[in-house]
Write a protein that holds these residues in place. Structure first.
Motif, PDB file in Angstrom:
ATOM      1  N   MET A 175       0.980   6.596   9.342  1.00 14.47           N
ATOM      2  CA  MET A 175       0.324   5.387   9.874  1.00 14.47           C
ATOM      3  C   MET A 175       1.079   4.872  11.095  1.00 14.47           C
ATOM      4  O   MET A 175       0.477   4.494  12.104  1.00 14.47           O
ATOM      5  CB  MET A 175       0.242   4.298   8.815  1.00 14.47           C
ATOM      6  CG  MET A 175      -0.377   3.016   9.366  1.00 14.47           C
ATOM      7  SD  MET A 175      -0.474   1.654   8.181  1.00 14.47           S
ATOM      8  CE  MET A 175       1.236   1.136   8.064  1.00 14.47           C
ATOM      9  N   LYS A 235      -2.254   3.902   3.020  1.00 12.88           N
ATOM     10  CA  LYS A 235      -2.565   2.735   3.843  1.00 12.88           C
ATOM     11  C   LYS A 235      -4.003   2.679   4.301  1.00 12.88           C
ATOM     12  O   LYS A 235      -4.628   3.705   4.553  1.00 12.88           O
ATOM     13  CB  LYS A 235      -1.685   2.741   5.104  1.00 12.88           C
ATOM     14  CG  LYS A 235      -0.212   2.947   4.873  1.00 12.88           C
ATOM     15  CD  LYS A 235       0.430   1.767   4.211  1.00 12.88           C
ATOM     16  CE  LYS A 235       1.926   1.970   4.019  1.00 12.88           C
ATOM     17  NZ  LYS A 235       2.557   0.820   3.382  1.00 12.88           N
ATOM     18  N   TYR A 236      -4.451   1.459   4.503  1.00 11.85           N
ATOM     19  CA  TYR A 236      -5.693   1.161   5.214  1.00 11.85           C
ATOM     20  C   TYR A 236      -5.284   0.904   6.659  1.00 11.85           C
ATOM     21  O   TYR A 236      -4.561  -0.049   6.933  1.00 11.85           O
ATOM     22  CB  TYR A 236      -6.311  -0.059   4.533  1.00 11.85           C
ATOM     23  CG  TYR A 236      -7.161  -0.991   5.371  1.00 11.85           C
ATOM     24  CD1 TYR A 236      -8.232  -0.518   6.148  1.00 11.85           C
ATOM     25  CD2 TYR A 236      -6.931  -2.365   5.349  1.00 11.85           C
ATOM     26  CE1 TYR A 236      -9.022  -1.405   6.873  1.00 11.85           C
ATOM     27  CE2 TYR A 236      -7.722  -3.254   6.067  1.00 11.85           C
ATOM     28  CZ  TYR A 236      -8.762  -2.763   6.837  1.00 11.85           C
ATOM     29  OH  TYR A 236      -9.539  -3.644   7.541  1.00 11.85           O
ATOM     30  N   TRP A 237      -5.708   1.770   7.547  1.00  9.63           N
ATOM     31  CA  TRP A 237      -5.430   1.529   8.973  1.00  9.63           C
ATOM     32  C   TRP A 237      -6.595   2.067   9.785  1.00  9.63           C
ATOM     33  O   TRP A 237      -6.766   3.270   9.918  1.00  9.63           O
ATOM     34  CB  TRP A 237      -4.100   2.160   9.411  1.00  9.63           C
ATOM     35  CG  TRP A 237      -3.659   1.602  10.739  1.00  9.63           C
ATOM     36  CD1 TRP A 237      -3.617   2.258  11.941  1.00  9.63           C
ATOM     37  CD2 TRP A 237      -3.239   0.258  10.992  1.00  9.63           C
ATOM     38  NE1 TRP A 237      -3.194   1.394  12.922  1.00  9.63           N
ATOM     39  CE2 TRP A 237      -2.955   0.154  12.367  1.00  9.63           C
ATOM     40  CE3 TRP A 237      -3.093  -0.892  10.202  1.00  9.63           C
ATOM     41  CZ2 TRP A 237      -2.532  -1.029  12.970  1.00  9.63           C
ATOM     42  CZ3 TRP A 237      -2.672  -2.072  10.788  1.00  9.63           C
ATOM     43  CH2 TRP A 237      -2.385  -2.122  12.150  1.00  9.63           C
ATOM     44  N   SER A 245      -1.869 -11.726   4.272  1.00 10.13           N
ATOM     45  CA  SER A 245      -3.277 -12.116   4.245  1.00 10.13           C
ATOM     46  C   SER A 245      -3.913 -11.647   2.935  1.00 10.13           C
ATOM     47  O   SER A 245      -4.919 -12.198   2.507  1.00 10.13           O
ATOM     48  CB  SER A 245      -4.009 -11.527   5.445  1.00 10.13           C
ATOM     49  OG  SER A 245      -3.886 -10.130   5.450  1.00 10.13           O
ATOM     50  N   SER A 289      -2.281  -7.218  11.699  1.00 15.04           N
ATOM     51  CA  SER A 289      -3.083  -6.052  11.343  1.00 15.04           C
ATOM     52  C   SER A 289      -4.545  -6.239  11.714  1.00 15.04           C
ATOM     53  O   SER A 289      -5.237  -5.280  12.039  1.00 15.04           O
ATOM     54  CB  SER A 289      -2.925  -5.734   9.862  1.00 15.04           C
ATOM     55  OG  SER A 289      -2.958  -6.908   9.104  1.00 15.04           O
ATOM     56  N   ALA A 290      -5.025  -7.513  11.710  1.00 16.21           N
ATOM     57  CA  ALA A 290      -6.449  -7.748  12.014  1.00 16.21           C
ATOM     58  C   ALA A 290      -6.799  -7.141  13.377  1.00 16.21           C
ATOM     59  O   ALA A 290      -7.859  -6.523  13.534  1.00 16.21           O
ATOM     60  CB  ALA A 290      -6.749  -9.243  11.979  1.00 16.21           C
ATOM     61  N   ALA A 316       2.486  -3.148   8.375  1.00 17.06           N
ATOM     62  CA  ALA A 316       2.436  -3.377   9.821  1.00 17.06           C
ATOM     63  C   ALA A 316       3.544  -4.357  10.185  1.00 17.06           C
ATOM     64  O   ALA A 316       3.301  -5.495  10.572  1.00 17.06           O
ATOM     65  CB  ALA A 316       1.072  -3.913  10.215  1.00 17.06           C
ATOM     66  N   ARG A 358      -7.742  -5.421  -2.747  1.00 20.46           N
ATOM     67  CA  ARG A 358      -6.884  -4.789  -3.768  1.00 20.46           C
ATOM     68  C   ARG A 358      -6.139  -5.831  -4.591  1.00 20.46           C
ATOM     69  O   ARG A 358      -5.752  -5.563  -5.739  1.00 20.46           O
ATOM     70  CB  ARG A 358      -5.882  -3.827  -3.101  1.00 20.46           C
ATOM     71  CG  ARG A 358      -6.555  -2.645  -2.365  1.00 20.46           C
ATOM     72  CD  ARG A 358      -5.503  -1.644  -1.882  1.00 20.46           C
ATOM     73  NE  ARG A 358      -4.486  -2.298  -1.090  1.00 20.46           N
ATOM     74  CZ  ARG A 358      -4.219  -2.061   0.195  1.00 20.46           C
ATOM     75  NH1 ARG A 358      -4.901  -1.138   0.859  1.00 20.46           N
ATOM     76  NH2 ARG A 358      -3.269  -2.707   0.824  1.00 20.46           N
ATOM     77  N   SER A 378      -9.947 -10.182   4.482  1.00 23.15           N
ATOM     78  CA  SER A 378      -8.877  -9.287   4.900  1.00 23.15           C
ATOM     79  C   SER A 378      -8.997  -8.058   4.003  1.00 23.15           C
ATOM     80  O   SER A 378      -9.056  -8.199   2.782  1.00 23.15           O
ATOM     81  CB  SER A 378      -7.536  -9.990   4.679  1.00 23.15           C
ATOM     82  OG  SER A 378      -6.481  -9.086   4.863  1.00 23.15           O
ATOM     83  N   GLY A 379      -9.043  -6.876   4.619  1.00 19.83           N
ATOM     84  CA  GLY A 379      -9.317  -5.674   3.835  1.00 19.83           C
ATOM     85  C   GLY A 379      -8.403  -5.517   2.630  1.00 19.83           C
ATOM     86  O   GLY A 379      -8.855  -5.296   1.506  1.00 19.83           O
ATOM     87  N   SER A 380      -7.095  -5.679   2.869  1.00 22.19           N
ATOM     88  CA  SER A 380      -6.141  -5.436   1.789  1.00 22.19           C
ATOM     89  C   SER A 380      -6.273  -6.475   0.659  1.00 22.19           C
ATOM     90  O   SER A 380      -5.792  -6.239  -0.449  1.00 22.19           O
ATOM     91  CB  SER A 380      -4.713  -5.437   2.336  1.00 22.19           C
ATOM     92  OG  SER A 380      -4.452  -6.638   3.025  1.00 22.19           O
ATOM     93  N   HIS A 390      -6.064  -2.842  13.606  1.00 25.73           N
ATOM     94  CA  HIS A 390      -7.056  -1.879  13.101  1.00 25.73           C
ATOM     95  C   HIS A 390      -7.961  -1.345  14.223  1.00 25.73           C
ATOM     96  O   HIS A 390      -8.348  -0.191  14.216  1.00 25.73           O
ATOM     97  CB  HIS A 390      -7.935  -2.530  12.031  1.00 25.73           C
ATOM     98  CG  HIS A 390      -7.221  -2.779  10.750  1.00 25.73           C
ATOM     99  ND1 HIS A 390      -6.808  -1.763   9.923  1.00 25.73           N
ATOM    100  CD2 HIS A 390      -6.821  -3.930  10.152  1.00 25.73           C
ATOM    101  CE1 HIS A 390      -6.204  -2.282   8.861  1.00 25.73           C
ATOM    102  NE2 HIS A 390      -6.188  -3.586   8.984  1.00 25.73           N
ATOM    103  N   ALA A 401       0.843  -1.203   0.000  1.00 21.25           N
ATOM    104  CA  ALA A 401       0.000   0.000   0.000  1.00 21.25           C
ATOM    105  C   ALA A 401       0.876   1.250   0.000  1.00 21.25           C
ATOM    106  O   ALA A 401       1.823   1.352   0.784  1.00 21.25           O
ATOM    107  CB  ALA A 401      -0.925  -0.008   1.208  1.00 21.25           C
TER     108      ALA A 401
HETATM  109  O1  PMV Z   1      -5.801  -6.307   5.276  1.00 24.40           O
HETATM  110  P1  PMV Z   1      -5.169  -6.230   6.608  1.00 24.40           P
HETATM  111  O2  PMV Z   1      -6.172  -6.353   7.729  1.00 24.40           O
HETATM  112  O3  PMV Z   1      -4.038  -7.214   6.750  1.00 24.40           O
HETATM  113  O4  PMV Z   1      -4.553  -4.768   6.799  1.00 24.40           O
HETATM  114  C1  PMV Z   1      -3.482  -4.276   6.062  1.00 24.40           C
HETATM  115  C2  PMV Z   1      -2.832  -3.153   6.771  1.00 24.40           C
HETATM  116  C3  PMV Z   1      -1.589  -2.568   6.146  1.00 24.40           C
HETATM  117  O5  PMV Z   1      -0.851  -3.572   5.465  1.00 24.40           O
HETATM  118  C4  PMV Z   1      -0.717  -2.024   7.263  1.00 24.40           C
HETATM  119  C5  PMV Z   1      -1.890  -1.413   5.206  1.00 24.40           C
HETATM  120  C6  PMV Z   1      -2.506  -1.763   3.888  1.00 24.40           C
HETATM  121  O6  PMV Z   1      -3.301  -0.957   3.398  1.00 24.40           O
HETATM  122  O7  PMV Z   1      -2.161  -2.811   3.305  1.00 24.40           O
END
Ligand code: PMV
Length: 338
Positions: free
Chosen positions: A251, A28-30, A118, A201-202, A292, A155, A150-152, A205, A25
């Motif tokens: 972040m 970032k998604y945080w 993830s 990261s789970a 993260a 993408r 997982s949010g990321s 957040h 990213a």
């Molecule tokens: O998708 P997750 O819950 O693993 O969150 C990803 C968090 C970061 O990698 C830190 C930022 C991002 O946007 O990928």
């Protein structure tokens, strides 16, 4: 829980193999607006990476009493299996089946444990399961479902440069910003620590809101998003680079000031943050971002890589500790004979 739809394929069989790639990213998604659905507080922008591949084979078999999950050659932990199982429930509900599955998943980057992602994992699982169940879902819908795991991962449903939008459950999906091949950027990953991180990261957040700096970060993000997107469209690292480095620090400032505080950096992370400033003075245009975890991602153009690698070698980073990634494609899936 999955719902058995009357008239659905209650005894679905089917198998498929999929591969998907992780992403880094730049914005970032945080922090989440909705924990259950992984709805993010803000839009994010990433680059899908060619070498960080997860390959997942799945077989739905009516004889199984429970989902089975083999990860990198060993049994996954009960928590990992339960998370994969909950994710499959979304796809089982769409297919109208309760049939359990055998999942075999391999990361092509096991030497760098800290990079295990993830994003590639849930993208590959989503696409493999949808393929095995014969679900006809478009990339937007697959991105939405991957996000639930997982949010990321939302993408990783697309190749190249991707933006994932904040919004409600329908709206919050990813889409490519530019065509594949638009910009030959590199992510030179320096694996300063290969182990697993203590707070994934789970869980991280949920802590974002405890930081007094979160509001400041969210206020600055619209400007960051437009600088990064413009930098990408114009293939201009002088625009994008400073924006992504400041963004990663923003972040991590939120992480460090959360309660409890999350500190992912090691001395080598700081060493590298200082080194990229020197590299830029030496006309090696490179900017750093971090997920993260402690491992620096050094972003530069392809032509800069040889000079960057020789500087990293001088600092003692070479061999399997350095992974050079380019833009990667979206997922691929093949249906298999069960
Ligand atoms: O998708 P997750 O819950 O693993 O969150 C990803 C968090 C970061 O990698 C830190 C930022 C991002 O946007 O990928």
């Amino acid at each position: 829980m999955s719902q058995h739809k009357p008239g659905g394929k209650s005894n679905a069989t089917g198998a498929a193999r999929a591969e998907a790639r992780a992403n880094i990213a730049f914005v970032k998604y945080w922090g989440r607006a909705d924990d259950a659905r992984n709805l993010p507080l803000n839009d994010s922008i990433s680059l899908t990476l060619d070498r960080l591949v997860t390959t997942t084979t799945i077989e739905f078999a009516p004889a199984l009493d429970a989902d089975e999950f083999l990860l990198n050659g060993g049994a996954a932990t009960p928590a990992e299996t339960a998370r994969a199982s909950r994710h499959l429930d979304h796809l089982r509900a769409l297919a109208g089946t309760k049939t359990r599955a055998r999942i075999v998943s391999e990361n092509a980057f096991t030497t760098a444990g800290g990079l295990a992602s993830s994003a590639s994992g849930f993208a590959a699982l989503t696409v493999a399961a949808a393929g095995a169940l014969g679900l006809d879902l478009d990339a937007r819908e697959l991105s939405r479902i991957a996000r639930l795991g997982s949010g990321s991962a939302s993408r990783s449903l697309f190749g190249g440069f991707v933006r994932w939008r904040a919004g409600n459950d329908r709206e919050s999906v990813a889409e490519p910003i530019v065509p594949m091949g638009h910009w030959d950027l590199r992510d030179v990953i320096v694996v300063v620590e290969a182990g697993r991180k203590k707070t994934g990261s789970a869980d991280g957040h949920s802590l974002a809101r405890t930081s007094p700096f979160l509001t400041g970060r969210l206020d600055s993000l619209p400007g960051t998003l437009s600088a990064v997107e413009r930098g990408i469209r114009e293939r201009d690292l002088a625009i994008m680079g400073p924006a992504i480095e400041a963004e990663a620090l923003s972040m991590h400032a939120v992480m460090m000031t959360s309660n409890p505080s999350l500190l992912y950096w090691t001395p080598d992370t700081v060493r590298m943050l200082l080194a990229v400033r020197d590299f830029r003075e030496e006309r090696i245009p490179t900017w750093m971002t971090l997920d993260a975890g402690p491992n620096p991602h050094l972003i530069c153009e392809a032509g800069t890589v040889p000079r960057l690698l020789s500087r990293l070698k001088e600092m003692g980073f070479g061999g399997e500790h350095v992974l050079v990634c380019g833009p990667g494609e979206g997922p691929k899936v093949d249906r298999l004979q069960p």
